[in-house]
Design a protein around this motif. Structure first.
Motif, short mmCIF file in Angstrom:
data_model
loop_
_atom_site.label_atom_id
_atom_site.label_comp_id
_atom_site.label_asym_id
_atom_site.label_seq_id
_atom_site.Cartn_x
_atom_site.Cartn_y
_atom_site.Cartn_z
N ALA A 215 -13.30 -7.30 -2.40
CA ALA A 215 -12.26 -7.10 -1.33
C ALA A 215 -11.21 -6.11 -2.08
CB ALA A 215 -11.63 -8.28 -0.93
N ASP A 216 -10.69 -5.01 -1.30
CA ASP A 216 -9.57 -4.23 -1.86
C ASP A 216 -8.21 -5.06 -1.44
OD1 ASP A 216 -10.79 -1.69 -2.56
OD2 ASP A 216 -11.64 -2.04 -0.74
N THR B 95 -1.66 3.81 -1.15
CA THR B 95 -3.19 3.57 -0.78
C THR B 95 -3.19 3.90 0.35
OG1 THR B 95 -2.94 1.78 -2.35
CG2 THR B 95 -4.90 1.60 -0.69
N GLU B 96 -4.25 4.56 0.95
CA GLU B 96 -4.74 4.75 2.52
C GLU B 96 -5.68 3.59 2.69
OE1 GLU B 96 -7.48 7.65 4.75
OE2 GLU B 96 -5.58 8.73 4.38
N LEU B 97 -5.35 2.89 3.87
CA LEU B 97 -6.06 1.70 4.40
C LEU B 97 -7.29 2.03 5.24
CD1 LEU B 97 -2.82 -0.48 5.15
CD2 LEU B 97 -4.15 -0.41 3.35
N GLU B 98 -7.58 3.11 5.66
CA GLU B 98 -8.80 3.20 6.47
C GLU B 98 -10.02 3.32 5.55
OE1 GLU B 98 -11.27 4.65 9.58
OE2 GLU B 98 -9.17 4.45 9.51
N GLY B 99 -10.91 2.23 6.11
CA GLY B 99 -12.20 1.76 5.26
C GLY B 99 -12.04 0.93 4.13
N VAL B 100 -11.10 0.47 3.81
CA VAL B 100 -10.80 -0.73 2.80
C VAL B 100 -11.66 -2.01 3.11
CG1 VAL B 100 -8.85 0.51 1.49
CG2 VAL B 100 -8.61 -1.50 3.31
N ALA C 190 0.68 -1.37 -0.04
CA ALA C 190 0.05 -0.03 -0.06
C ALA C 190 0.76 1.16 0.00
CB ALA C 190 -0.94 -0.08 1.16
N LYS C 191 1.80 1.16 0.56
CA LYS C 191 2.77 2.29 0.79
C LYS C 191 4.10 2.41 -0.09
CE LYS C 191 -0.26 3.39 3.99
NZ LYS C 191 -1.21 4.47 3.71
N GLN C 192 3.97 1.32 -0.74
CA GLN C 192 5.39 1.03 -1.80
C GLN C 192 6.69 1.32 -1.11
OE1 GLN C 192 4.81 2.68 -5.89
NE2 GLN C 192 2.70 2.70 -5.82
N ILE C 193 6.66 0.58 -0.02
CA ILE C 193 7.97 0.77 0.60
C ILE C 193 9.03 0.23 -0.01
CG2 ILE C 193 9.21 -0.12 2.86
CD1 ILE C 193 6.76 1.64 3.40
N GLY C 194 9.28 -0.72 -0.59
CA GLY C 194 10.18 -1.25 -1.49
C GLY C 194 10.61 -0.51 -2.52
N LEU D 211 -6.86 -1.49 12.64
CA LEU D 211 -6.32 -0.30 11.82
C LEU D 211 -7.27 0.13 11.06
CD1 LEU D 211 -3.32 -2.59 10.64
CD2 LEU D 211 -3.19 -0.48 11.94
N GLY D 212 -8.61 0.11 11.25
CA GLY D 212 -9.54 0.89 10.46
C GLY D 212 -10.24 0.18 9.12
#
Length: 328
Positions: free
Chosen positions: A197-198, A137-142, A113-117, A163-164
């Motif tokens: 699903a997301d 991507t914000e994960l709240e509400g997915v 979601a945050k493309q850390i790599g 985590l929402g």
């Protein structure tokens, strides 16, 4: 009388220590090479394995074998039919590593979601433009799809909710009261869950019933932005179909801790893909989880060697022969 407990792959020392304190001899196998192992197992009364194969031939090489212990939940590396036919109990440790595996599943989600790599690689290569072209991507509400609702699936759903995110659960039971009892929404149709699903996180055992449960048709149901996470067993996903979908960017990405072949060969097409994060089957390998799992396994092996029924007997058909009704 001390029983020889042969450990095929190293486990946390708390497990062997517990078995030694119960008066048993503990030995780590010198090699998993077939001929050497067949010779070394001969005098074993107990065999403990992580994912090394324990088949009928190995059982027959140890005529005094009384128990097979599996470090973890999945028992697809043990020939259960052969063990049952020989009256050998198989024990495992469901739930001992649930928290660590659930945390790892969420770590893979955050990585995607945050493309850390990709972001980390951009910093190391001086790619300042990454900030302006990345899609985070914000994960709240997915909608967080949980496929399988054992101890790990349940804990993953709980953490996702904290985590929402909004967990949505599918199990192999059309009506599963455990899902509602835990306070989660149940989707009885896998295809509908995949479409809604997301994020899809897999938490199923291996074996014929779950092999390639997620194949081309199932992946095609997923949203083009969805993430697929697997900390269960590699064979649950049709890896070839997943590679095609990742190459074609038909899903948002995948986070995989398990593979069809382990260790994952460097020749695997997964290695060269940017929209997948890969870890080497380590989700349950935290210090805390390894200690809990090893001690839980050692206790059950010791129970069987002491003539008692263990807490997590996998092949329950052996029970009437070994522990007649009313026996401790």
């Amino acid at each position: 009388m001390a029983s020889l407990c042969l450990i095929l792959q190293r486990i946390h020392e708390a497990g062997p220590d517990l078995m030694r304190s119960a008066g048993h001899e503990v030995r780590l196998a010198g090699s998993l090479e077939r001929a050497a192992l067949l010779a070394e197992i001969a005098g074993a009364r107990a065999v403990l394995t992580r994912d090394a194969l324990v088949d009928a031939a190995l059982m027959d090489a140890a005529p005094g074998l009384r128990v097979i212990g599996v470090h973890g939940t999945g028992v697809d590396n043990v020939d259960l039919a052969a063990a049952t036919a020989r009256g050998i109990p198989v024990v495992n440790t469901p739930g001992a590593n649930a928290r660590s595996v659930a945390e790892h599943a969420l770590a893979l989600v955050f990585h995607l979601a945050k493309q850390i790599g990709p972001g980390e690689r951009a910093v190391r290569t001086g790619d300042a433009s990454f900030k302006y072209r990345s899609a985070l991507t914000e994960l709240e509400g997915v909608t967080f799809g949980v496929v399988g609702f054992g101890a790990i699936g349940r804990e993953t759903a709980r953490l996702a909710r904290a985590l929402g995110m909004e967990p949505l659960v599918w199990t192999r039971r059309a009506h599963d009261p455990a899902v509602a009892a835990a306070g989660f929404a149940h989707e009885p149709d896998l295809g509908r869950l995949l479409a809604r699903a997301d994020i899809v996180s897999l938490h199923l055992p291996g074996g014929p019933q779950t092999r390639h449960l997620i194949g081309r048709a199932e992946i095609a149901r997923m949203k083009p932005t969805a993430f697929l996470v697997n900390t269960a067993r590699g064979a649950v996903i049709d890896e070839e179909a997943l590679v095609e979908a990742l190459r074609g960017k038909r899903i948002g990405g995948a986070g995989l801790d398990v593979f069809a072949q382990e260790p994952l060969p460097l020749s695997s097409p997964l290695v060269g893909l940017e929209n997948v994060v890969l870890t080497p089957h380590v989700a349950g390998s935290t210090e805390a989880a390894l200690r809990r799992t090893a001690t839980a396994l050692a206790r059950q092996v010791a129970e069987v060697l002491d003539g008692r029924r263990p807490g997590h007997l996998v092949n329950t058909d052996v029970a009437p022969r070994l522990w007649p009704e009313g026996a401790s």
